[in-house]
Every structure is written in C-alpha cells, then in structure tokens.
Design an enzyme around this catalytic site. Structure first.
Site, mmCIF file in Angstrom:
data_model
loop_
_atom_site.group_PDB
_atom_site.id
_atom_site.type_symbol
_atom_site.label_atom_id
_atom_site.label_comp_id
_atom_site.label_asym_id
_atom_site.label_seq_id
_atom_site.Cartn_x
_atom_site.Cartn_y
_atom_site.Cartn_z
ATOM 1 N N ARG A 50 52.877 38.519 51.994
ATOM 2 C CA ARG A 50 51.954 39.214 51.080
ATOM 3 C C ARG A 50 52.668 39.666 49.792
ATOM 4 O O ARG A 50 52.075 39.689 48.717
ATOM 5 C CB ARG A 50 51.442 40.434 51.871
ATOM 6 C CG ARG A 50 50.480 41.332 51.211
ATOM 7 C CD ARG A 50 49.926 42.339 52.237
ATOM 8 N NE ARG A 50 50.774 42.571 53.412
ATOM 9 C CZ ARG A 50 51.695 43.535 53.503
ATOM 10 N NH1 ARG A 50 51.921 44.348 52.499
ATOM 11 N NH2 ARG A 50 52.387 43.693 54.620
ATOM 12 N N HIS A 182 60.853 34.169 74.056
ATOM 13 C CA HIS A 182 62.221 33.811 73.656
ATOM 14 C C HIS A 182 63.191 33.804 74.846
ATOM 15 O O HIS A 182 64.258 33.194 74.766
ATOM 16 C CB HIS A 182 62.728 34.680 72.493
ATOM 17 C CG HIS A 182 63.137 36.058 72.864
ATOM 18 N ND1 HIS A 182 62.262 37.094 73.020
ATOM 19 C CD2 HIS A 182 64.364 36.585 73.114
ATOM 20 C CE1 HIS A 182 62.914 38.185 73.336
ATOM 21 N NE2 HIS A 182 64.201 37.913 73.398
ATOM 22 N N LYS A 186 66.979 31.307 76.205
ATOM 23 C CA LYS A 186 68.322 31.847 76.492
ATOM 24 C C LYS A 186 69.079 30.874 77.395
ATOM 25 O O LYS A 186 68.517 30.365 78.368
ATOM 26 C CB LYS A 186 68.205 33.214 77.183
ATOM 27 C CG LYS A 186 67.713 34.318 76.250
ATOM 28 C CD LYS A 186 67.734 35.664 76.949
ATOM 29 C CE LYS A 186 67.064 36.729 76.107
ATOM 30 N NZ LYS A 186 67.929 37.425 75.173
ATOM 31 N N ASP A 239 54.824 44.520 77.276
ATOM 32 C CA ASP A 239 55.893 44.054 76.383
ATOM 33 C C ASP A 239 56.917 43.182 77.121
ATOM 34 O O ASP A 239 57.438 42.231 76.552
ATOM 35 C CB ASP A 239 56.592 45.278 75.769
ATOM 36 C CG ASP A 239 57.573 44.903 74.663
ATOM 37 O OD1 ASP A 239 57.282 43.961 73.912
ATOM 38 O OD2 ASP A 239 58.629 45.559 74.557
ATOM 39 N N HIS A 244 58.400 38.185 79.693
ATOM 40 C CA HIS A 244 59.770 37.785 80.031
ATOM 41 C C HIS A 244 60.056 37.803 81.544
ATOM 42 O O HIS A 244 60.620 36.854 82.084
ATOM 43 C CB HIS A 244 60.788 38.689 79.327
ATOM 44 C CG HIS A 244 60.587 38.772 77.836
ATOM 45 N ND1 HIS A 244 60.213 37.698 77.072
ATOM 46 C CD2 HIS A 244 60.715 39.806 76.967
ATOM 47 C CE1 HIS A 244 60.124 38.070 75.801
ATOM 48 N NE2 HIS A 244 60.423 39.346 75.718
ATOM 49 N N LYS A 344 63.436 50.781 78.935
ATOM 50 C CA LYS A 344 64.143 51.130 77.696
ATOM 51 C C LYS A 344 65.026 52.345 77.988
ATOM 52 O O LYS A 344 64.745 53.120 78.904
ATOM 53 C CB LYS A 344 63.151 51.523 76.593
ATOM 54 C CG LYS A 344 62.064 50.498 76.320
ATOM 55 C CD LYS A 344 62.555 49.386 75.422
ATOM 56 C CE LYS A 344 61.421 48.474 75.004
ATOM 57 N NZ LYS A 344 61.763 47.050 75.103
ATOM 58 N N LYS A 349 72.646 47.579 78.096
ATOM 59 C CA LYS A 349 71.877 46.331 78.040
ATOM 60 C C LYS A 349 72.436 45.461 79.151
ATOM 61 O O LYS A 349 73.619 45.103 79.146
ATOM 62 C CB LYS A 349 72.071 45.655 76.680
ATOM 63 C CG LYS A 349 71.198 44.423 76.500
ATOM 64 C CD LYS A 349 71.226 43.962 75.045
ATOM 65 C CE LYS A 349 70.395 42.710 74.826
ATOM 66 N NZ LYS A 349 68.956 42.950 74.858
HETATM 67 C C1 BG6 Z 1 60.954 41.580 72.981
HETATM 68 C C2 BG6 Z 1 60.331 42.934 73.216
HETATM 69 O O1 BG6 Z 1 60.048 40.566 73.338
HETATM 70 O O2 BG6 Z 1 62.141 41.454 73.763
HETATM 71 C C3 BG6 Z 1 61.314 44.033 72.903
HETATM 72 O O3 BG6 Z 1 59.182 43.079 72.389
HETATM 73 C C4 BG6 Z 1 62.605 43.838 73.657
HETATM 74 O O4 BG6 Z 1 60.771 45.317 73.202
HETATM 75 C C5 BG6 Z 1 63.139 42.417 73.450
HETATM 76 O O5 BG6 Z 1 63.544 44.784 73.205
HETATM 77 C C6 BG6 Z 1 64.325 42.136 74.344
HETATM 78 O O6 BG6 Z 1 64.889 40.920 73.990
HETATM 79 P P1 BG6 Z 1 66.444 40.619 74.223
HETATM 80 O O7 BG6 Z 1 66.609 39.200 73.823
HETATM 81 O O8 BG6 Z 1 67.187 41.592 73.357
HETATM 82 O O9 BG6 Z 1 66.703 40.863 75.673
#
Ligand code: BG6
Length: 494
Positions: A50, A182, A186, A239, A244, A344, A349
């Site tokens: 935009r 996504h 991986k 989410d 995932h 979260k 991680k």
């Molecule tokens: C996204 C979510 O699809 O995946 C996020 O919307 C999340 O909330 C993220 O943090 C996690 O992805 P990754 O690749 O960092 O594990």
C-alpha cells in the site's frame, strides 16, 4: 521433492511485500536462492504494498532486511543480481480497479510467453485473499499455470476457512494453490520421512505393538512479540496446534505413502487427522489443559505476563499454552496416546518429539534391575537438531554381576554435517513453489479436517467459560499439564 534447479521462468509477486513476514523471511529466502543459482535468470520479484515508495526506496528496504536476516555474507554479484530483479508496485490491495496498474507493470517486463508462470504470494491478512483474487481477475492476470501461495492461518474456524478457500477457489484450481505451513519446510521435520521410511529398524517398529506413547513439545521462549491483536483472537490452539503440531503429528503417524508425490503424502496425512479421536465437552477436562503466562523470569530477566503485554485487554481468556492427549483411532495407533504440548514464554526455544517404546515383556536382569527403562527415540526439531536413541548398555568391567546403564546414540546434525548451511524453511518452500511441487504444502482437505478437530476443542473450552490456568513465564506450563500425563502414569521429558 524438487530436483534442485528452477525449470521455468517465474514472476514472483508478493502481496504485503513490506510486511513483517516478507521482510524477515520471504525476501531473504529468495536472495538465498539467488545465491544458490536457483532462480531463473529471467525471473522478477515484484513487491506489492500500500505504501508509496519508489523502486530505489523499496530496494533500500529489501537490502537492509537481507543484511539483518541473512546470516551469511553474500557475494556482491549475488546481491546486485537479486536487486536487479526487484520491481515495486504501490497498490490498494482491496481496490480491484487498481490492479490494472499491476497488469501494466507486469506486461512491461520481458516475460511474455504463455509457459511462464506467475507466483502470487499472499503475505497479507487471510481475510483479504478474496479481494486479491478479485483484483487479479479484474485485470485479467490469472492463467491456468499460475500459482498462489497462501499463508496461515486460513480462517479462524472451519466455517471461516471454507469461506477463504472458496474465495480463492473461484479463480485458482487446487493444483495451483500452495498453503504454507512453514514447519513442513524445516529440515528436521522433512527428516521424519527419511527416518521412518528409509530405516527398516523404525519402519517395522512403528505402531501400537512397539510404541507406548509419543510426546511432541514445541516450546517457545518468546511471548507474543507485539502481535496482541492477531494473537488474542487466535491463541495457541489456532496459532500452533491446528497447524504446526498437527502437521508434525501427521508425518509421524501416517501410513507409508506409495511415493513422495504430493497426492500420496497428503492423502496419508489427511487420514491421520480424520482419525483423531474427537475431544468435546464430555472429555475435554481430562484430555486438554490450557494456560496463560503470568509475570516471571526468563534467563534471569523479569518478563511481564500476557495480560500486561503491549496493547493487552486485561480480561482476556486467550490461552498461550496448550497440552492435549490426542489419540488416533486406527489399527496402527489404537491405545497409543500422543501428548502434544506447546506454549509461549517457556524456559527455552525447544521443539522435540520423544517416541517411548514399550518395556521388555520379560526382564532377565531383574535380580539387580527391577525396572529396565524402555528405549526412547528423541527427534530434536530445533535448536540443536538431531536424533538420539536411548538404549541400555553393559558397563565394561570384570564384576560377576552385569552392571548396565542407560546410554544414548546421538546423531547431532551440527557435528555430522558441520560444513552445511542450515536452510531456512521458507527458502525450501519457496523453491518448491517455483518448481511446482505441492508435497510440502497443505491441501484444503487437511486444513478443514484440522479445523474440524480443533473447533470441537475450542467450542468445549468456550462452553465452560473457564479462564486458562496461570503459569509463570519461564516455566514449563501450568501444573495441570503435569497431571494430564501423570494420570496415565507417565511424565513429560524435560
Ligand atoms: C508461527 C506462529 O506460525 O510460528 C508464531 O504464528 C510462532 O506464533 C512461530 O512463534 C514459530 O515458528 P518457529 O519457526 O520459530 O518455530
């Protein structure tokens, strides 16, 4: 999967080119493909957004993001080549008549043969996917060999996902639609196919006869990263679990596909999601836990609770943590629970799958070892990617009694492939789109089956109107998630 190399010229048109995903992931991923020589020399990358920018300003933004988000130093020649492909088109995405400007920009390029494919990447809110399709159609910009890439979340529930899918299906056939999850890009998630179907050891021991239960943990230390509006509407169930975690579960539990084609893999994954045992008001309390983080400490630093995040509505009941005991009602998995857990603001991680094999039927070492720990296969998805098998071993020594110990065989990808660059999921998925391979993308049927299962859980939660259980930021979730698995005499692997 692709055979590396981009067969035809493509024009890649990114809607929402100045958004977070595009800046952090899509444009850097394309630049990496450029560095690998995987983008056809005639292809252009058209950013649509935009904001009013000229091409030089757009290029400056792209360059800044490549510098920020590509870890390796890129060759000047690569960068120059990539920059020369860029085109910027200012557009009010919701205004169909404005798309004639895009058509003019595209026709001004040097791609004109009917074999050339356009890839339309929708990196915007899914509620405007229909508007984009209308605009493209209005400007006569849709051909049978064009492709469209859709980001998750597709909808908020089954009904809204059908609306979005229908809006896109008016103009694009299913074989033109690439729905991104996504996690499917991986390396470690892809490796599940190899682990399961290239190793007879696992192929023959992958069912209720050998496996006691499976744990899938996807923990994140980040909070909601300034995305209150999006996240509070979604929560961790929509989410992460609906997409995932169910994708990981499907790859882990599916029957062997006949081959690596999209049709074969997607058909088998779909059967798993359809076989998930329903969770509803009658069993929700014993099979699910939802939590919300409160103030806590992460790496020694105080972090605010969810209700104190920027933009927060202080009475929100949105969950930031979910644990579920999922069961698959089919011959292979009957009686084998799959415990899913994601949240979260957890301590780190850390994503992994732990497959717990059954105990030995008879213990010949019982005089000295009343309990023999069963074998465990740990698949470390991220970080520190690898595969680890825990097994019993004799401790060397002359003692008349056999001393045994639990040890592990550890295949760390970092140590084994230390000269390999870690490919980002978006890089892989972008390449698959360019090559027209849908096997790493989610079919409409899969999305809808996943929503049907998730909706029933969300409806059951809403019916009770209970607040999620609190857990301190930096912890592994609410205490009740420990009880969820402890009720079955098991415990989470920490
Ligand atoms: C996204 C979510 O699809 O995946 C996020 O919307 C999340 O909330 C993220 O943090 C996690 O992805 P990754 O690749 O960092 O594990």
């Amino acid at each position: 999967m692709n055979k590396l190399g981009c067969q035809s010229a493509n024009e890649i048109i990114i809607f929402g080119a100045l958004g977070d995903l595009s800046r952090r992931k899509l444009l850097p991923a394309l630049c990496q493909l450029e560095a690998c020589g995987l983008i056809n020399e005639k292809s252009r990358v058209v950013g649509v957004a935009r904001q009013t920018y000229n091409l030089e300003e757009f290029k400056a933004i792209v360059l800044e993001n490549i510098n920020n988000f590509v870890n390796e130093t890129l060759d000047e020649g690569v960068l120059a080549r990539f920059m020369s492909r860029l085109v910027y088109q200012q557009l009010d995405i919701k205004e169909a008549s404005a798309y004639t400007n895009l058509a003019e920009t595209l026709s001004a390029g040097n791609l004109s043969t009917s074999n050339d494919t356009r890839v339309y990447y929708f990196s915007t809110s899914p509620v405007i996917y229909g508007d984009i399709c209308d605009g493209l159609n209005h400007a006569n910009l849709i051909k049978d060999n064009d492709r469209v890439v859709m980001e998750k979340p597709i909808g908020h529930c089954l009904e809204s996902s059908k609306v979005i899918n229908d809006q896109v299906a008016r103009f694009f056939k299913e074989n033109q639609i690439y729905r991104i999850d996504h996690y499917l890009g991986k390396e470690t998630v892809l490796n599940l196919l190899v682990l399961r179907f290239a190793n007879s050891l696992f192929t023959t021991n992958w069912d209720r006869n050998s496996i006691d239960h499976v744990q899938i943990t996807v923990a994140e230390s980040v909070g909601i990263e300034g995305r209150w509006d999006f996240y509070d509407e979604a929560g961790q169930m929509r989410d992460m679990i609906q997409s995932h975690l169910l994708q990981i579960l499907s790859l882990l539990a599916m029957e062997p596909p006949a081959d690596l084609s999209a049709e074969s893999i997607r058909a088998e994954k779909l059967k798993v999601v359809k076989a998930l045992s329903p969770i509803n008001c009658t069993n929700m309390k014993e099979k699910t836990v939802r939590g919300q983080y409160t103030d806590g400490f992460l790496n020694g630093v105080v972090v605010p609770g969810y209700l104190k995040e920027e933009g927060a509505n202080t009475i929100s009941k949105t969950e930031t943590f979910v644990a579920i005991k999922a069961e698959i009602d089919n011959w292979r998995w009957s009686g084998v629970p799959f415990y899913l857990r994601t949240g979260k603001r957890m301590p780190a991680k850390h994503s992994e799958i732990v497959v717990h094999f059954k105990e030995q039927p008879h213990n010949i070492f019982k005089d000295n070892y009343s309990d023999l720990p069963s074998n465990k296969l740990t698949i470390r998805l991220q970080p520190d990617e690898g595969v680890e098998l825990q097994m019993m071993n004799k401790i060397p020594g002359i003692a008349s009694q056999m001393n045994i110990q639990e040890n592990k065989l550890d295949l760390s990808f970092n140590d084994t492939y230390n000269d390999q660059r870690v490919i980002d999921a978006y890089e892989r998925l972008m390449l698959e789109v360019l090559n027209g391979n849908q096997s790493l993308f989610v079919s409409r049927d899969e999305v809808e089956a996943a929503w049907a299962w998730a909706d029933s859980i969300i409806d059951a939660w809403q019916a009770t109107d209970e607040a999620p259980k609190p857990y301190a930021a930096g912890s592994w979730g609410p205490v009740s998630s420990i009880s969820l698995i402890a009720r079955d005499d098991r415990q989470w692997v920490e």
